[in-house]
Structures are given as structure tokens and as C-alpha cells.
Design a protein around this motif. Structure first.
Motif, PDB file in Angstrom:
ATOM      1  N   PHE A 190       0.803  -1.218   0.000  1.00  0.00           N
ATOM      2  CA  PHE A 190       0.000   0.000   0.000  1.00  0.00           C
ATOM      3  C   PHE A 190       0.840   1.274   0.000  1.00  0.00           C
ATOM      4  CE2 PHE A 190      -3.289  -3.035   0.943  1.00  0.00           C
ATOM      5  CZ  PHE A 190      -4.371  -2.516   0.242  1.00  0.00           C
ATOM      6  N   ALA A 191       2.148   1.123   0.114  1.00  0.00           N
ATOM      7  CA  ALA A 191       3.017   2.282  -0.113  1.00  0.00           C
ATOM      8  C   ALA A 191       3.100   2.583  -1.606  1.00  0.00           C
ATOM      9  CB  ALA A 191       4.400   2.027   0.453  1.00  0.00           C
ATOM     10  N   TYR A 192       2.871   1.547  -2.427  1.00  0.00           N
ATOM     11  CA  TYR A 192       2.909   1.691  -3.890  1.00  0.00           C
ATOM     12  C   TYR A 192       1.730   0.921  -4.487  1.00  0.00           C
ATOM     13  CZ  TYR A 192       7.660   2.804  -2.464  1.00  0.00           C
ATOM     14  OH  TYR A 192       8.745   3.328  -1.823  1.00  0.00           O
ATOM     15  N   PRO A 193       0.502   1.349  -4.207  1.00  0.00           N
ATOM     16  CA  PRO A 193      -0.683   0.562  -4.590  1.00  0.00           C
ATOM     17  C   PRO A 193      -0.916   0.465  -6.091  1.00  0.00           C
ATOM     18  CG  PRO A 193      -1.322   2.725  -3.761  1.00  0.00           C
ATOM     19  CD  PRO A 193       0.146   2.584  -3.493  1.00  0.00           C
ATOM     20  N   GLU A 194      -0.291   1.361  -6.857  1.00  0.00           N
ATOM     21  CA  GLU A 194      -0.500   1.333  -8.307  1.00  0.00           C
ATOM     22  C   GLU A 194       0.232   0.180  -8.986  1.00  0.00           C
ATOM     23  OE1 GLU A 194       3.007   3.892  -7.283  1.00  0.00           O
ATOM     24  OE2 GLU A 194       0.944   3.715  -6.585  1.00  0.00           O
ATOM     25  N   VAL A 195       1.230  -0.381  -8.310  1.00  0.00           N
ATOM     26  CA  VAL A 195       2.058  -1.417  -8.932  1.00  0.00           C
ATOM     27  C   VAL A 195       1.240  -2.658  -9.285  1.00  0.00           C
ATOM     28  CG1 VAL A 195       3.979  -3.009  -8.523  1.00  0.00           C
ATOM     29  CG2 VAL A 195       4.199  -0.598  -7.888  1.00  0.00           C
ATOM     30  N   VAL A 196       0.223  -2.976  -8.491  1.00  0.00           N
ATOM     31  CA  VAL A 196      -0.521  -4.217  -8.690  1.00  0.00           C
ATOM     32  C   VAL A 196      -1.668  -4.070  -9.694  1.00  0.00           C
ATOM     33  CG1 VAL A 196      -2.318  -3.921  -6.915  1.00  0.00           C
ATOM     34  CG2 VAL A 196      -1.402  -6.204  -7.374  1.00  0.00           C
ATOM     35  N   ILE A 197      -1.953  -2.855 -10.140  1.00  0.00           N
ATOM     36  CA  ILE A 197      -3.130  -2.625 -10.980  1.00  0.00           C
ATOM     37  C   ILE A 197      -3.095  -3.447 -12.262  1.00  0.00           C
ATOM     38  CG2 ILE A 197      -4.301  -0.902 -12.415  1.00  0.00           C
ATOM     39  CD1 ILE A 197      -3.861   1.124 -10.207  1.00  0.00           C
ATOM     40  N   ASN A 198      -1.954  -3.482 -12.921  1.00  0.00           N
ATOM     41  CA  ASN A 198      -1.886  -4.245 -14.169  1.00  0.00           C
ATOM     42  C   ASN A 198      -2.225  -5.715 -13.947  1.00  0.00           C
ATOM     43  OD1 ASN A 198      -1.203  -1.963 -15.555  1.00  0.00           O
ATOM     44  ND2 ASN A 198       0.947  -2.471 -15.820  1.00  0.00           N
ATOM     45  N   LYS A 199      -1.768  -6.270 -12.815  1.00  0.00           N
ATOM     46  CA  LYS A 199      -2.060  -7.668 -12.504  1.00  0.00           C
ATOM     47  C   LYS A 199      -3.553  -7.869 -12.273  1.00  0.00           C
ATOM     48  CE  LYS A 199      -0.953 -11.937 -11.524  1.00  0.00           C
ATOM     49  NZ  LYS A 199      -0.429 -12.836 -12.582  1.00  0.00           N
ATOM     50  N   LEU A 200      -4.179  -6.947 -11.565  1.00  0.00           N
ATOM     51  CA  LEU A 200      -5.611  -7.038 -11.316  1.00  0.00           C
ATOM     52  C   LEU A 200      -6.393  -7.018 -12.625  1.00  0.00           C
ATOM     53  CD1 LEU A 200      -5.988  -4.595  -8.275  1.00  0.00           C
ATOM     54  CD2 LEU A 200      -5.763  -7.085  -8.216  1.00  0.00           C
TER      55      LEU A 200
ATOM     56  N   GLU B 239      -5.253  -7.784 -15.633  1.00  0.00           N
ATOM     57  CA  GLU B 239      -4.932  -8.993 -16.404  1.00  0.00           C
ATOM     58  C   GLU B 239      -5.789 -10.174 -15.953  1.00  0.00           C
ATOM     59  OE1 GLU B 239      -1.284 -12.188 -16.367  1.00  0.00           O
ATOM     60  OE2 GLU B 239      -0.761 -10.063 -16.262  1.00  0.00           O
ATOM     61  N   LEU B 240      -5.923 -10.374 -14.634  1.00  0.00           N
ATOM     62  CA  LEU B 240      -6.720 -11.476 -14.119  1.00  0.00           C
ATOM     63  C   LEU B 240      -8.202 -11.279 -14.421  1.00  0.00           C
ATOM     64  CD1 LEU B 240      -4.965 -12.030 -10.666  1.00  0.00           C
ATOM     65  CD2 LEU B 240      -4.786 -13.461 -12.709  1.00  0.00           C
ATOM     66  N   THR B 241      -8.661 -10.038 -14.335  1.00  0.00           N
ATOM     67  CA  THR B 241     -10.057  -9.742 -14.642  1.00  0.00           C
ATOM     68  C   THR B 241     -10.369 -10.057 -16.098  1.00  0.00           C
ATOM     69  OG1 THR B 241     -10.056  -7.984 -12.984  1.00  0.00           O
ATOM     70  CG2 THR B 241     -11.826  -7.948 -14.617  1.00  0.00           C
ATOM     71  N   ALA B 242      -9.465  -9.726 -16.984  1.00  0.00           N
ATOM     72  CA  ALA B 242      -9.664 -10.012 -18.405  1.00  0.00           C
ATOM     73  C   ALA B 242      -9.771 -11.516 -18.651  1.00  0.00           C
ATOM     74  CB  ALA B 242      -8.515  -9.418 -19.218  1.00  0.00           C
ATOM     75  N   GLU B 243      -9.007 -12.304 -17.907  1.00  0.00           N
ATOM     76  CA  GLU B 243      -9.075 -13.760 -18.048  1.00  0.00           C
ATOM     77  C   GLU B 243     -10.447 -14.276 -17.624  1.00  0.00           C
ATOM     78  OE1 GLU B 243      -5.929 -15.544 -15.842  1.00  0.00           O
ATOM     79  OE2 GLU B 243      -4.328 -14.568 -16.994  1.00  0.00           O
ATOM     80  N   VAL B 244     -10.986 -13.731 -16.540  1.00  0.00           N
ATOM     81  CA  VAL B 244     -12.304 -14.151 -16.065  1.00  0.00           C
ATOM     82  C   VAL B 244     -13.384 -13.738 -17.057  1.00  0.00           C
ATOM     83  CG1 VAL B 244     -14.043 -13.780 -14.257  1.00  0.00           C
ATOM     84  CG2 VAL B 244     -11.661 -14.176 -13.643  1.00  0.00           C
ATOM     85  N   GLU B 245     -13.259 -12.526 -17.592  1.00  0.00           N
ATOM     86  CA  GLU B 245     -14.255 -12.074 -18.561  1.00  0.00           C
ATOM     87  C   GLU B 245     -14.234 -12.943 -19.814  1.00  0.00           C
ATOM     88  OE1 GLU B 245     -16.008  -7.867 -19.905  1.00  0.00           O
ATOM     89  OE2 GLU B 245     -13.870  -8.092 -20.304  1.00  0.00           O
ATOM     90  N   ALA B 246     -13.056 -13.383 -20.205  1.00  0.00           N
ATOM     91  CA  ALA B 246     -12.950 -14.229 -21.404  1.00  0.00           C
ATOM     92  C   ALA B 246     -13.552 -15.609 -21.171  1.00  0.00           C
ATOM     93  CB  ALA B 246     -11.479 -14.355 -21.807  1.00  0.00           C
ATOM     94  N   CYS B 247     -13.415 -16.133 -19.942  1.00  0.00           N
ATOM     95  CA  CYS B 247     -13.958 -17.461 -19.637  1.00  0.00           C
ATOM     96  C   CYS B 247     -14.249 -17.559 -18.151  1.00  0.00           C
ATOM     97  CB  CYS B 247     -12.986 -18.559 -20.069  1.00  0.00           C
ATOM     98  SG  CYS B 247     -13.602 -20.237 -19.776  1.00  0.00           S
ATOM     99  N   CYS B 248     -15.520 -17.556 -17.786  1.00  0.00           N
ATOM    100  CA  CYS B 248     -15.918 -17.611 -16.378  1.00  0.00           C
ATOM    101  C   CYS B 248     -15.469 -18.930 -15.750  1.00  0.00           C
ATOM    102  CB  CYS B 248     -17.433 -17.480 -16.264  1.00  0.00           C
ATOM    103  SG  CYS B 248     -18.047 -17.680 -14.580  1.00  0.00           S
ATOM    104  N   PRO B 249     -14.630 -18.895 -14.715  1.00  0.00           N
ATOM    105  CA  PRO B 249     -14.159 -20.133 -14.086  1.00  0.00           C
ATOM    106  C   PRO B 249     -15.274 -20.973 -13.466  1.00  0.00           C
ATOM    107  CG  PRO B 249     -12.720 -18.303 -13.507  1.00  0.00           C
ATOM    108  CD  PRO B 249     -13.927 -17.714 -14.166  1.00  0.00           C
ATOM    109  N   VAL B 250     -16.353 -20.336 -13.000  1.00  0.00           N
ATOM    110  CA  VAL B 250     -17.457 -21.103 -12.422  1.00  0.00           C
ATOM    111  C   VAL B 250     -18.207 -21.847 -13.520  1.00  0.00           C
ATOM    112  CG1 VAL B 250     -19.622 -20.979 -11.124  1.00  0.00           C
ATOM    113  CG2 VAL B 250     -17.661 -19.562 -10.442  1.00  0.00           C
ATOM    114  N   GLY B 251     -18.496 -21.140 -14.615  1.00  0.00           N
ATOM    115  CA  GLY B 251     -19.119 -21.820 -15.744  1.00  0.00           C
ATOM    116  C   GLY B 251     -18.243 -22.937 -16.267  1.00  0.00           C
ATOM    117  N   ASP B 252     -16.946 -22.650 -16.351  1.00  0.00           N
ATOM    118  CA  ASP B 252     -15.985 -23.631 -16.875  1.00  0.00           C
ATOM    119  C   ASP B 252     -15.948 -24.878 -15.990  1.00  0.00           C
ATOM    120  OD1 ASP B 252     -14.002 -24.395 -18.770  1.00  0.00           O
ATOM    121  OD2 ASP B 252     -12.446 -23.909 -17.321  1.00  0.00           O
ATOM    122  N   ALA B 253     -16.117 -24.710 -14.676  1.00  0.00           N
ATOM    123  CA  ALA B 253     -16.113 -25.856 -13.764  1.00  0.00           C
ATOM    124  C   ALA B 253     -17.267 -26.810 -14.041  1.00  0.00           C
ATOM    125  CB  ALA B 253     -16.183 -25.359 -12.317  1.00  0.00           C
TER     126      ALA B 253
END
Length: 358
Positions: free
Chosen positions: A193-203, A205-219
Motif C-alpha cells: 500500500f506504499a505503492y498501490p498502483e504497482v498491482v493494478i496491471n495484474k488485477l 490482467e486477471l479480470t480479463a481472463e475471467v471475462e474471457a472465460c468464467c471459471p465457475v461456468g468452466d467448472a
């Protein structure tokens, strides 16, 4: 008596960042690094059951109202009525996990989830599945406090939610259409939280993966669009005298198709530049410079205490800009880019200095 125990709105990342910074300042501790558990955000309708363990009354809720089979929301109250024994199992497992002996007279157990699948929402993978209730949150509500005041709610931690999920998997009958979100794909990130912007790209990226294929539906063998990810703090945060609350640090990141603001706008973070600014700012904050500012404060009669943090930061900032502005600009940065990072690190140094010397 049935009372409405609302589920709070899930905040945006920026709101949680501000909350953490406010708590750090209030408790006079450095900004922490905290781990967050990510679970799939399902696109359905908010639903919950509330149980009074002393009267044994169980009732159903939508996001805004107590509901019944006669006055329902997408059939959820009817589903609960038809599966009451399963829901009694859920609240009993929750009570055992929390600790039966810790429940006070008047306490309520609220189990929140998403009532999804079927025709509840459109344009998501879950449309192709039967309706289901997926648990994502549990809290104990104290009768002697305002029910809608989150300061007095006792939210289950991520570990407790996982424990409940494991127990329900063993106790609920197969095919009951009740699940825990923790039993589907989850993620983990650490946020500095001293550098909270660093993780934004990762967040993003993961969101885009979920939008492309819902893991719950995929299960369940269905490919299709997902909505996003909900992130819950899964760490403890130690203050100087007590633990600092983290169970309510929850935020959501939605994909573009379900977001009111374009998620890609948050993705334009130049990590290399951020790291360069951090390194440059830290190079200015030598112990010699910072201790010199302490001595100047003493000469001027300023107390070395938490309440004079602003005076210390102003001295440090002025000294850096006087001596190092050409270095900042020579590296291609502006004072507006460097000074917030400089202040954050100088503040942490000052607080640690006080805690170590006074």
C-alpha cells in the motif's frame, strides 16, 4: 422477528487504498503489505438467509428487502423453503465455525451469496446452468449495535469461509445447487500500500481472463463470459497496541462488459517508471538528510512526535527540491510525480524513528 440485514456495497480498489492509508495514519503505523484472496464475481442477484440461533427463525433477503415465497426475488425464497434443511445445515456450520459459545443472545447469522444461473441475468456463461446459490460472505450481527453499521459486524475471514466451504462440501447432499465461491478458482495477490498502483496491471490482467472465460461456468463444462473478481483481504495487520481491522477490506474489479468505468483505463501503469521514481525518491532520503531535519526541528523548538509529521515532511520536501530538483528533472520526472513517493517514505521513516526513540 425478521429484520433486514443489508449486504454492503463492494468498493472500488481506490476506496480500499484510501481506507488503508487512513487507518495507517490513525494508528500511526507504516503502510502495510497485505495479501488478498480473489474469487469469481458472479452475475446474478444478491441473496441471503439470516438466522436467529435463539429463536431458530430463518428468513430470506434480496439486496433491499426481506422476501418470502409469496413476495419473491427470482424464486430464491421458494428455493430456500424447499431446501430448508440444507440452509439449516449452512447456518449451523457457520455457528460452529464462529464458535457457538461466542454467540450472544440476540446475535444473528447472515449468509450472503449470489442467486445465479438460468434466466436471472443475460450474456454470461451461467445462463446455461441451472439456478444455484453460491455463498461468498458470512457475518455475525450484534443485536445491541446498529445492524447497518459495518464497524460492529463480525465478518468471517477468508480462512473461516474456506473452513465453512470444506465442511459444507462434506455435509450438503450432492446436487443441492448450493456452493461456496471458495470452491471454485481463486487467486492471491500481495498489495504494497506504499505503492498501490504497482498491482493494478495484474488485477486487470486477471479480470480479463475471467471475462474471457468464467471459471465457475468452466467448472461445469460451460464456456462463456464472466463478470470479474472480488478481492478480500486475507492477512492480519499488526498495530502498535492491537490488531488493525482488515476483514472489511474488500474491492471488486469488473471486466469491460460489466463495468460502469472502462477497466482498461486503469491498466495504463508503467511499472518500470514507477520503480524508477521509487528508487530516485529513496536515494534522496538518506539517514543523514532525515536526521538533519530532525535536528533543525529541535533547534526551532518543534516537538518530535506524530502530530508534527507535517512539519517534518515539509522540511524534507523543501530540502529535496532545493538540492535535487535538477536531478529529478534530469531523470525525466516532475516534482508532482516524485513528491508523493518521497512523502510516503519520509513519513514511514519519521514514524519508525519516533517509535524507536520515544
Amino acid at each position: 422477528m425478521s429484520v433486514m440485514v443489508k449486504f454492503p456495497d463492494i468498493k472500488q480498489y481506490r476506496n480500499v487504498v484510501k481506507e488503508v492509508k487512513d487507518r495507517a495514519q490513525y494508528h500511526e503505523v507504516p503502510l502495510p503489505k497485505l495479501s488478498f484472496n480473489g474469487s469469481v464475481k458472479l452475475h446474478g442477484t444478491n441473496a441471503s438467509v439470516v438466522y436467529d440461533p435463539y429463536t431458530t427463525e430463518l428468513w430470506c433477503q434480496s439486496r433491499e428487502n426481506v422476501i418470502t415465497p409469496e413476495k419473491d426475488n427470482a424464486g430464491f425464497a421458494r428455493f430456500v423453503a424447499e431446501n430448508k434443511q440444507n440452509f439449516m445445515t449452512i447456518v449451523n456450520v457457520a455457528a460452529t465455525t464462529f464458535g457457538q459459545q461466542l454467540l450472544r443472545p440476540g446475535d444473528l447469522i447472515a449468509v450472503y451469496g449470489e442467486w445465479c444461473g438460468g434466466s436471472i441475468q443475460k450474456k454470461v456463461a451461467l445462463n446455461e446452468l441451472s439456478k444455484m446459490f453460491v455463498i461468498f460472505g458470512i457475518k455475525i450481527v450484534r443485536i445491541d449495535e446498529e445492524r447497518d453499521d459495518e464497524r460492529f459486524s463480525i465478518w468471517f475471514t477468508v480462512d473461516e469461509l474456506i473452513k465453512v466451504a470444506d465442511q459444507l462440501e462434506a455435509e450438503l447432499p450432492e446436487g443441492c445447487q448450493i456452493f461456496s465461491i471458495q470452491k471454485f478458482k481463486t487467486w492471491s495477490v500481495e498489495i504494497d500500500f506504499a505503492y498501490p498502483e504497482v498491482v493494478i496491471n495484474k488485477l486487470v490482467e486477471l479480470t480479463a481472463e475471467v471475462e474471457a472465460c468464467c471459471p465457475v461456468g468452466d467448472a461445469f463444462g460451460v464456456k462463456g463470459t464472466g463478470e470479474g473478481i472480488v478481492w478480500r483481504c486475507s492477512d492480519l495487520w499488526s498495530g502498535t497496541e492491537s490488531m488493525i481491522k482488515t476483514s472489511d477490506l474488500v474491492f471488486k474489479v469488473k471486466g469491460e462488459k460489466h463495468s460502469d468505468t472502462k477497466v482498461k483505463k486503469q491498466a495504463s501503469v508503467d511499472i518500470e517508471k514507477i520503480n524508477s521514481i521509487r528508487e530516485l525518491a529513496l536515494s534522496f532520503l538518506t539517514d543523514h538528510r532525515l536526521e538533519k531535519m530532525i535536528e533543525l526541528m529541535k533547534v526551532d523548538g518543534d516537538q518530535i512526535a506524530m502530530e508534527t509529521t507535517g512539519i517534518f515532511l515539509k522540511r524534507v520536501g523543501n530540502d529535496v527540491l532545493k538540492e535535487e530538483l535538477d536531478v529529478i528533472e534530469g531523470n525525466g520526472f516532475t516534482r508532482a510525480e516524485v513528491m508523493p513517493v518521497l512523502n510516503a517514505n519520509a513519513r514511514q521513516w519519521y514514524h519508525q524513528y519516533i517509535n524507536s526513540n520515544f
